[in-house]
Design an enzyme around this catalytic site. Structure first.
Site, PDB file in Angstrom:
ATOM      1  N   GLU A  87      10.909   6.370   4.316  1.00  0.00           N
ATOM      2  CA  GLU A  87      10.387   7.448   5.155  1.00  0.00           C
ATOM      3  C   GLU A  87      11.309   7.640   6.357  1.00  0.00           C
ATOM      4  O   GLU A  87      11.643   6.684   7.064  1.00  0.00           O
ATOM      5  CB  GLU A  87       8.980   7.117   5.654  1.00  0.00           C
ATOM      6  CG  GLU A  87       7.898   7.187   4.598  1.00  0.00           C
ATOM      7  CD  GLU A  87       7.389   8.613   4.381  1.00  0.00           C
ATOM      8  OE1 GLU A  87       7.861   9.541   5.064  1.00  0.00           O
ATOM      9  OE2 GLU A  87       6.489   8.777   3.528  1.00  0.00           O
ATOM     10  N   HIS A 125      11.725  13.337  -2.604  1.00  0.00           N
ATOM     11  CA  HIS A 125      10.313  13.418  -2.984  1.00  0.00           C
ATOM     12  C   HIS A 125      10.051  14.735  -3.716  1.00  0.00           C
ATOM     13  O   HIS A 125       9.301  14.786  -4.686  1.00  0.00           O
ATOM     14  CB  HIS A 125       9.439  13.319  -1.734  1.00  0.00           C
ATOM     15  CG  HIS A 125       8.011  13.000  -2.022  1.00  0.00           C
ATOM     16  ND1 HIS A 125       7.041  13.009  -1.038  1.00  0.00           N
ATOM     17  CD2 HIS A 125       7.361  12.681  -3.169  1.00  0.00           C
ATOM     18  CE1 HIS A 125       5.869  12.693  -1.573  1.00  0.00           C
ATOM     19  NE2 HIS A 125       6.037  12.491  -2.864  1.00  0.00           N
TER      20      HIS A 125
END
Length: 225
Positions: A87, A125
């Site tokens: 992240e 993603h």
């Protein structure tokens, strides 16, 4: 054990062979970190990187973090069991901070070396969940990762004839199997391989997809779910 309780064992003896890049979509990276460590969130990642370049490990790499959700890459439908999730602190519309990118470019090669992950297996993603996710978005500096051998790019010589069916076929060959909708696939594809381009499917989109499918076909890995 990492800081987040949101993890489990990788299923069926799986080991990581994919890295998935995300963004937090939050202004305060500490709030994002705390959310990834909140058991009520039921979401996590292996690492989070702050705008200042601070790297925090939230889940051990050997464990299964809960970052990819529903989606697929090639014939892998349990992406969490086969991936490392990173992240990046970013709100989704701003440039990625230079210290953050420096830290990512230091961390990523070490992960790839530990698990023998090739550059073509470093994905977005949005790649595995087209139409549902857009991170890390159009502002992410994939070119820097390419220069460092941490990602791949296409090298088509010229545009080719537009053929939507062939484009979808090539997209599947690369790994985009979570959707067959041309527009959905095109949007996800451009976030990664043709950032900032808009408009209908064109000959350069088809040429880029064809080149990637020729050089990096997912089938070469002999993957199973």
């Amino acid at each position: 054990m990492g800081l987040s309780p949101n993890f489990g064992e990788r299923r069926a003896g799986a080991v990581p062979d994919i890295v998935v890049i995300h963004y937090t979509a939050m202004l305060d990276w500490t709030r994002a970190r705390d959310w990834l460590c909140n058991p009520q969130a039921e979401v996590s990642a292996h690492y989070i990187i702050s705008p200042q370049g601070q790297v925090e490990r939230l889940v051990e790499e050997a464990d299964r973090a809960w970052h990819a959700g529903a989606g697929a890459w090639g014939d892998i439908t349990d992406v969490n069991s086969r991936s490392i999730g990173i992240e990046l602190s970013n709100d989704g519309s701003s440039p990625f901070a230079a210290p953050l990118m420096d830290s990512l470019c230091a961390l990523l090669p070490r992960i790839m070396a530990r698990w023998a992950i090739p550059a073509e297996r470093v994905i977005c993603h949005s790649d595995l969940a087209p139409g549902r996710k857009i991170d890390p978005g159009a502002r992410f500096d994939w070119a820097r990762l390419v220069r460092g051998g941490m990602a791949v790019q296409a090298e088509p010589g010229e545009a080719v004839e537009v053929d939507a069916a062939v484009f979808v076929r090539d997209m599947k060959a690369i790994g985009y199997t979570a959707s067959e909708d041309v527009d959905v696939l095109l949007s996800a594809f451009r976030l990664r391989h043709r950032q900032g381009h808009v408009g209908p499917l064109d000959g350069w989109d088809c040429a880029i997809a064809a080149d990637l499918a020729r050089r990096f076909p997912i089938a070469q890995f002999g993957l199973t779910s």
